[in-house]
Design an enzyme around this catalytic site. Structure first.
Site, PDB file in Angstrom:
ATOM      1  N   ILE A   1     -29.465 -16.027  49.340  1.00 58.96           N
ATOM      2  CA  ILE A   1     -29.741 -17.385  50.111  1.00 58.96           C
ATOM      3  C   ILE A   1     -29.988 -17.210  51.212  1.00 58.96           C
ATOM      4  CG2 ILE A   1     -28.776 -19.350  51.014  1.00 58.96           C
ATOM      5  CD1 ILE A   1     -26.144 -19.134  48.734  1.00 58.96           C
TER       6      ILE A   1
ATOM      7  N   HIS B   1     -22.092 -15.365  57.301  1.00 57.97           N
ATOM      8  CA  HIS B   1     -21.299 -15.619  55.152  1.00 57.97           C
ATOM      9  C   HIS B   1     -20.795 -15.964  54.219  1.00 57.97           C
ATOM     10  CE1 HIS B   1     -23.130 -11.225  53.915  1.00 57.97           C
ATOM     11  NE2 HIS B   1     -22.249 -11.160  52.901  1.00 57.97           N
TER      12      HIS B   1
END
Length: 367
Positions: A215, A206
């Site tokens: 993403i 993250h």
């Protein structure tokens, strides 16, 4: 304790006996699909790719609760791929950004993934440097302090459920370096499995203030394109994840709180991918229907307004098509709209709907 806090992180393990048969089934289904598509010809492949990439962008954003305009997404993708389709519309900056990231991932699937490339994707997602009302770090990793950890939460403020907590920001550069070294290394495992692991690994790190899920899914799509050895996309993993969103979040949370044996995550990912490939039958049926319709001699000399509206009907027009809607969408007078519609009726491409009501509506006339 989360998996990134375990002593052997990130040395993932899984049960090969369980995974091998699932992977073989997925690979067989992928091969059959790619074989079918190769037999359809360039224009149909192009149309299927446009349809699939549009779904990918829309659904990956929907998973995060963001609803994009389908016409803008489709137009942005078509322009960037150099496709000549009727009715292109301008796209908002946030739409262009998501499309830019997705196309870079899938069209340049064999290119090395670098830190700068990830920064570019993130900057494309957040062109203003803001996520909602919050200013975020763009072009760099998040830099939150230990007292304010990166937590993935849901629920009302004050009663949030913490699904998992990501590594502290002072670990990020080390974590990303390890991830990129693994991802860019020569394939030691099947690229489909690599897609599943990359998705999980990136979500765990993250590294950004926002946009990590989108993403991560772009990374999975990039590796699935490598698995197919093709930049043409005929199935949408994000569409299937959107359909199974609760299960997706549940399995991610369970895996974050589990061990480094990720067999259950891989099982879910492969089964979801299998369902995504199976769902392409609907996409391909729509593409074939559109192709068959466009090949009719009567469509060869129609004007751009008529092409635009026929495309909208073929894509599944929302609500009833009446002449006033035609006039509004194509930006012409009511009289011109009526003439356009009457011409298509005479060509045998449109018919009046039987349903009564004050306004006459029109539908496609199928052969």
């Amino acid at each position: 304790m989360y998996i990134h806090q375990l002593r052997n992180w990130p040395q993932f393990q899984w049960d090969n006996d369980v995974i091998t048969s699932l992977l073989a089934e997925v690979r067989h289904r992928q091969g059959r699909l790619l074989g079918r598509m190769e037999g359809l010809g360039f224009h149909l492949q192009e149309e299927a790719t446009l349809q699939t990439l549009t779904l990918d962008v829309l659904k990956s954003s929907e998973i995060e609760g963001e609803v994009l305009n389908p016409d803008q997404v489709r137009s942005s993708i078509a322009r960037r791929l150099g496709m000549d389709i009727a009715g292109l519309v301008p796209a908002d900056r946030n739409v262009e950004g998501v499309v830019e990231m997705m196309l870079d991932a899938t069209q340049r699937y064999s290119a090395t993934l670098t830190q700068d490339r990830l920064f570019g994707w993130h900057a494309a997602l957040f062109p203003t440097g803001h996520s909602g009302i919050h200013k975020i770090v763009v072009g760099g990793w998040r830099n939150n302090v230990k007292e304010d950890p990166m937590q993935v939460v849901s629920g009302p403020m004050g009663r949030e459920t913490v699904h998992f907590q990501a590594p502290d920001s002072d670990r990020l550069q080390h974590e990303i370096n390890a991830f990129l070294k693994w991802l860019n290394s020569p394939e030691k495992i099947d690229p489909v499995l690599k897609a599943a692991i990359a998705h999980l690994w990136f979500v765990t790190i993250h590294p950004f203030d926002d946009g990590n899920g989108r993403i991560a899914r772009a990374l999975a799509d990039m590796l699935l394109a490598r698995a197919d050895e093709s930049n043409k996309r005929f199935y949408s993993m994000s569409m299937q994840i959107r359909a199974e969103r609760k299960t997706y979040y549940d399995i991610l949370e369970e895996t974050q709180k589990g061990t480094l044996n990720i067999t259950e995550w891989l099982q879910w990912f492969l089964a979801c991918l299998n369902r995504a490939i199976a769902a392409t039958d609907n996409t391909l049926a729509a593409v074939m229907r559109k192709a068959k319709f466009r090949e009719r001699p009567a469509t060869q000399t129609i004007n751009d307004r008529q092409k635009l509206m026929l495309n909208k009907l073929l894509d599944g027009f929302e609500g009833k098509l009446i002449s006033s809607k035609w006039a509004k969408i194509t930006k012409v007078s009511q009289d011109t709209a009526v003439r356009d519609i009457q011409d298509l009726i005479e060509r045998g491409l449109l018919i009046r709907e039987d349903a009564g009501g004050r306004s006459t509506s029109y539908i496609l006339k199928e052969e």
